[in-house]
Design a protein around this motif. Structure first.
Motif, PDB file in Angstrom:
ATOM      1  N   ALA A 156       0.821  -1.206   0.000  1.00 13.79           N
ATOM      2  CA  ALA A 156       0.000   0.000   0.000  1.00 13.79           C
ATOM      3  C   ALA A 156       0.857   1.259   0.000  1.00 13.79           C
ATOM      4  O   ALA A 156       0.376   2.344  -0.334  1.00 13.79           O
ATOM      5  CB  ALA A 156      -0.933  -0.004   1.212  1.00 13.79           C
ATOM      6  N   SER A 157       2.136   1.126   0.357  1.00  9.49           N
ATOM      7  CA  SER A 157       3.049   2.283   0.343  1.00  9.49           C
ATOM      8  C   SER A 157       3.482   2.643  -1.070  1.00  9.49           C
ATOM      9  O   SER A 157       4.056   3.698  -1.295  1.00  9.49           O
ATOM     10  CB  SER A 157       4.290   1.965   1.184  1.00  9.49           C
ATOM     11  N   GLY A 158       3.236   1.731  -2.017  1.00 12.11           N
ATOM     12  CA  GLY A 158       3.683   1.942  -3.385  1.00 12.11           C
ATOM     13  C   GLY A 158       5.033   1.342  -3.675  1.00 12.11           C
ATOM     14  O   GLY A 158       5.532   1.428  -4.799  1.00 12.11           O
ATOM     15  N   ASP A 159       5.657   0.715  -2.676  1.00  9.49           N
ATOM     16  CA  ASP A 159       6.955   0.077  -2.874  1.00  9.49           C
ATOM     17  C   ASP A 159       7.011  -1.174  -2.006  1.00  9.49           C
ATOM     18  O   ASP A 159       6.029  -1.533  -1.344  1.00  9.49           O
ATOM     19  CB  ASP A 159       8.088   1.026  -2.519  1.00  9.49           C
ATOM     20  N   ALA A 160       8.151  -1.849  -2.010  1.00  9.86           N
ATOM     21  CA  ALA A 160       8.290  -3.080  -1.231  1.00  9.86           C
ATOM     22  C   ALA A 160       9.735  -3.272  -0.821  1.00  9.86           C
ATOM     23  O   ALA A 160      10.656  -2.921  -1.550  1.00  9.86           O
ATOM     24  CB  ALA A 160       7.825  -4.285  -2.046  1.00  9.86           C
ATOM     25  N   GLY A 161       9.918  -3.826   0.370  1.00 11.97           N
ATOM     26  CA  GLY A 161      11.258  -4.111   0.860  1.00 11.97           C
ATOM     27  C   GLY A 161      11.322  -5.476   1.492  1.00 11.97           C
ATOM     28  O   GLY A 161      10.347  -6.239   1.493  1.00 11.97           O
ATOM     29  N   PHE A 162      12.492  -5.796   2.041  1.00 11.59           N
ATOM     30  CA  PHE A 162      12.703  -7.059   2.726  1.00 11.59           C
ATOM     31  C   PHE A 162      12.549  -6.850   4.235  1.00 11.59           C
ATOM     32  O   PHE A 162      12.810  -5.769   4.753  1.00 11.59           O
ATOM     33  CB  PHE A 162      14.086  -7.618   2.413  1.00 11.59           C
ATOM     34  N   THR A 163      12.136  -7.894   4.941  1.00 14.88           N
ATOM     35  CA  THR A 163      11.946  -7.801   6.383  1.00 14.88           C
ATOM     36  C   THR A 163      13.251  -7.426   7.068  1.00 14.88           C
ATOM     37  O   THR A 163      14.271  -8.097   6.901  1.00 14.88           O
ATOM     38  CB  THR A 163      11.435  -9.131   6.952  1.00 14.88           C
ATOM     39  N   GLY A 164      13.213  -6.340   7.854  1.00 15.75           N
ATOM     40  CA  GLY A 164      14.366  -5.919   8.650  1.00 15.75           C
ATOM     41  C   GLY A 164      14.213  -6.408  10.076  1.00 15.75           C
ATOM     42  O   GLY A 164      15.020  -7.179  10.579  1.00 15.75           O
ATOM     43  N   THR A 165      13.140  -5.966  10.719  1.00 19.17           N
ATOM     44  CA  THR A 165      12.827  -6.447  12.065  1.00 19.17           C
ATOM     45  C   THR A 165      11.331  -6.721  12.148  1.00 19.17           C
ATOM     46  O   THR A 165      10.523  -6.035  11.516  1.00 19.17           O
ATOM     47  CB  THR A 165      13.197  -5.415  13.151  1.00 19.17           C
ATOM     48  N   LEU A 166      10.982  -7.724  12.928  1.00 21.58           N
ATOM     49  CA  LEU A 166       9.582  -8.076  13.157  1.00 21.58           C
ATOM     50  C   LEU A 166       9.379  -8.227  14.656  1.00 21.58           C
ATOM     51  O   LEU A 166      10.048  -9.031  15.303  1.00 21.58           O
ATOM     52  CB  LEU A 166       9.233  -9.386  12.447  1.00 21.58           C
ATOM     53  N   THR A 167       8.475  -7.426  15.211  1.00 18.30           N
ATOM     54  CA  THR A 167       8.159  -7.490  16.636  1.00 18.30           C
ATOM     55  C   THR A 167       6.727  -7.986  16.792  1.00 18.30           C
ATOM     56  O   THR A 167       5.798  -7.399  16.213  1.00 18.30           O
ATOM     57  CB  THR A 167       8.294  -6.111  17.301  1.00 18.30           C
ATOM     58  N   VAL A 168       6.553  -9.063  17.537  1.00 15.21           N
ATOM     59  CA  VAL A 168       5.226  -9.644  17.747  1.00 15.21           C
ATOM     60  C   VAL A 168       4.921  -9.662  19.238  1.00 15.21           C
ATOM     61  O   VAL A 168       5.745 -10.119  20.043  1.00 15.21           O
ATOM     62  CB  VAL A 168       5.150 -11.078  17.180  1.00 15.21           C
ATOM     63  N   ARG A 169       3.759  -9.170  19.595  1.00 18.59           N
ATOM     64  CA  ARG A 169       3.290  -9.200  20.984  1.00 18.59           C
ATOM     65  C   ARG A 169       2.117 -10.169  21.055  1.00 18.59           C
ATOM     66  O   ARG A 169       1.061  -9.910  20.465  1.00 18.59           O
ATOM     67  CB  ARG A 169       2.889  -7.801  21.439  1.00 18.59           C
ATOM     68  N   MET A 170       2.302 -11.252  21.765  1.00 20.49           N
ATOM     69  CA  MET A 170       1.254 -12.258  21.889  1.00 20.49           C
ATOM     70  C   MET A 170       0.428 -11.939  23.130  1.00 20.49           C
ATOM     71  O   MET A 170       0.852 -12.173  24.257  1.00 20.49           O
ATOM     72  CB  MET A 170       1.881 -13.651  21.945  1.00 20.49           C
ATOM     73  N   ARG A 171      -0.746 -11.374  22.908  1.00 17.04           N
ATOM     74  CA  ARG A 171      -1.580 -10.900  24.001  1.00 17.04           C
ATOM     75  C   ARG A 171      -2.266 -12.039  24.743  1.00 17.04           C
ATOM     76  O   ARG A 171      -2.500 -11.972  25.943  1.00 17.04           O
ATOM     77  CB  ARG A 171      -2.638  -9.932  23.458  1.00 17.04           C
ATOM     78  N   ARG A 172      -2.611 -13.095  24.020  1.00 16.45           N
ATOM     79  CA  ARG A 172      -3.195 -14.294  24.622  1.00 16.45           C
ATOM     80  C   ARG A 172      -2.988 -15.433  23.628  1.00 16.45           C
ATOM     81  O   ARG A 172      -2.661 -15.197  22.463  1.00 16.45           O
ATOM     82  CB  ARG A 172      -4.678 -14.095  24.956  1.00 16.45           C
ATOM     83  N   PRO A 173      -3.144 -16.680  24.046  1.00 16.79           N
ATOM     84  CA  PRO A 173      -2.924 -17.797  23.125  1.00 16.79           C
ATOM     85  C   PRO A 173      -3.845 -17.713  21.900  1.00 16.79           C
ATOM     86  O   PRO A 173      -5.029 -17.378  22.026  1.00 16.79           O
ATOM     87  CB  PRO A 173      -3.244 -19.024  23.982  1.00 16.79           C
ATOM     88  N   THR A 174      -3.283 -18.004  20.741  1.00 15.70           N
ATOM     89  CA  THR A 174      -4.070 -18.076  19.512  1.00 15.70           C
ATOM     90  C   THR A 174      -4.641 -19.489  19.398  1.00 15.70           C
ATOM     91  O   THR A 174      -3.882 -20.459  19.298  1.00 15.70           O
ATOM     92  CB  THR A 174      -3.203 -17.762  18.280  1.00 15.70           C
ATOM     93  N   PRO A 175      -5.951 -19.643  19.436  1.00 17.93           N
ATOM     94  CA  PRO A 175      -6.532 -20.986  19.477  1.00 17.93           C
ATOM     95  C   PRO A 175      -6.521 -21.704  18.130  1.00 17.93           C
ATOM     96  O   PRO A 175      -6.502 -21.077  17.074  1.00 17.93           O
ATOM     97  CB  PRO A 175      -7.971 -20.719  19.930  1.00 17.93           C
ATOM     98  N   LEU A 176      -6.516 -23.029  18.197  1.00 19.65           N
ATOM     99  CA  LEU A 176      -6.695 -23.858  17.015  1.00 19.65           C
ATOM    100  C   LEU A 176      -8.191 -24.021  16.732  1.00 19.65           C
ATOM    101  O   LEU A 176      -9.034 -23.807  17.608  1.00 19.65           O
ATOM    102  CB  LEU A 176      -6.077 -25.244  17.227  1.00 19.65           C
ATOM    103  N   HIS A 177      -8.500 -24.408  15.492  1.00 19.65           N
ATOM    104  CA  HIS A 177      -9.856 -24.787  15.085  1.00 19.65           C
ATOM    105  C   HIS A 177     -10.872 -23.653  15.232  1.00 19.65           C
ATOM    106  O   HIS A 177     -12.076 -23.911  15.271  1.00 19.65           O
ATOM    107  CB  HIS A 177     -10.332 -26.014  15.885  1.00 19.65           C
TER     108      HIS A 177
END
Length: 222
Positions: free
Chosen positions: A149-170
């Motif tokens: 959506a920015s009109g361009d693309a790059g490669f992943t530099g850093t990725l920060t993920v905050r897991m607020r609660r377990p992601t359920p299966l099914h």
């Protein structure tokens, strides 16, 4: 709307038509995913090695048959010509033709990228919970699309993920992502995921645009 833009005008976000041999490959991939789930859940407590070996023999025959068919190994998927290089086909998270792909369906809605996924037992980490590695990988893939959506693309530099609660299966997991800001060669994107309306994880990813031609110009042209 679904990812149906021209691959070379928008990097590789095309959604190739599902017809003919491509539709047949997608059916094959779906059955392979069903096999993966079944094998992951296979109970061998009866110690019937002969039965498992018999199944393995049939799988070997199928693998040999597929290996004898024409292959894209010479170029790799990202540099394949035609629709095979499109993310909608090859992505390890949403690729319809990739048997390793998680069950994610991605759609672009203006400046927001949305996705849904329902994870099976093959993706389990803690009991009844999506493995954290898949939580992070889903955001890496999703935000990689959102950066367009920015009109361009790059490669992943850093990725920060905050897991607020377990992601359920099914359970259907709903994702949304977008571009937060662009600064020079840096694109910063945000993302979040919910289950039953509750926030389960958030992410921020910094993409770095490489020097030289834009990524979309490095993709193969028909």
């Amino acid at each position: 709307m679904p990812l149906q833009d021209d691959a070379h005008d928008n990097w590789d976000l095309a959604n190739p038509p599902e017809e003919g041999a491509r539709a047949a490959k997608h059916r094959l991939v779906r059955e392979l995913k069903r096999l993966i789930d079944a094998v992951a859940l296979l109970d061998v407590s009866d110690d019937d090695a002969a039965a498992v070996d018999a199944i393995t023999g049939r799988v070997v025959d199928v693998a040999d048959t597929v290996a004898a068919r024409p292959s894209l190994a010479g170029t790799g998927l990202a540099m394949a010509r035609g629709p095979d290089h499109a993310l909608a086909e090859r992505s390890p998270f949403a690729g319809r033709a990739n048997p390793l792909a998680a069950p994610m369906v991605v759609m672009v809605d203006g400046d927001i990228t949305r996705a849904t996924a329902t994870y099976s037992a093959a993706y389990e980490g803690p009991p009844n919970t999506l493995h954290g590695g898949f939580v992070a990988a889903a955001f890496d893939d999703l935000l990689g699309v959102a950066q367009m959506a920015s009109g361009d693309a790059g490669f992943t530099g850093t990725l920060t993920v905050r897991m607020r609660r377990p992601t359920p299966l099914h359970v259907p997991i709903t994702y949304e992502a977008g571009v937060d800001r662009v600064s020079g060669r840096k694109i910063v994107c945000w993302g979040r995921s919910t289950a039953d309306g509750e926030l389960v994880a958030e992410a921020e990813c910094l993409f770095v645009i490489p020097k030289g031609p834009p990524i979309r110009d490095r993709m193969p042209h028909d």
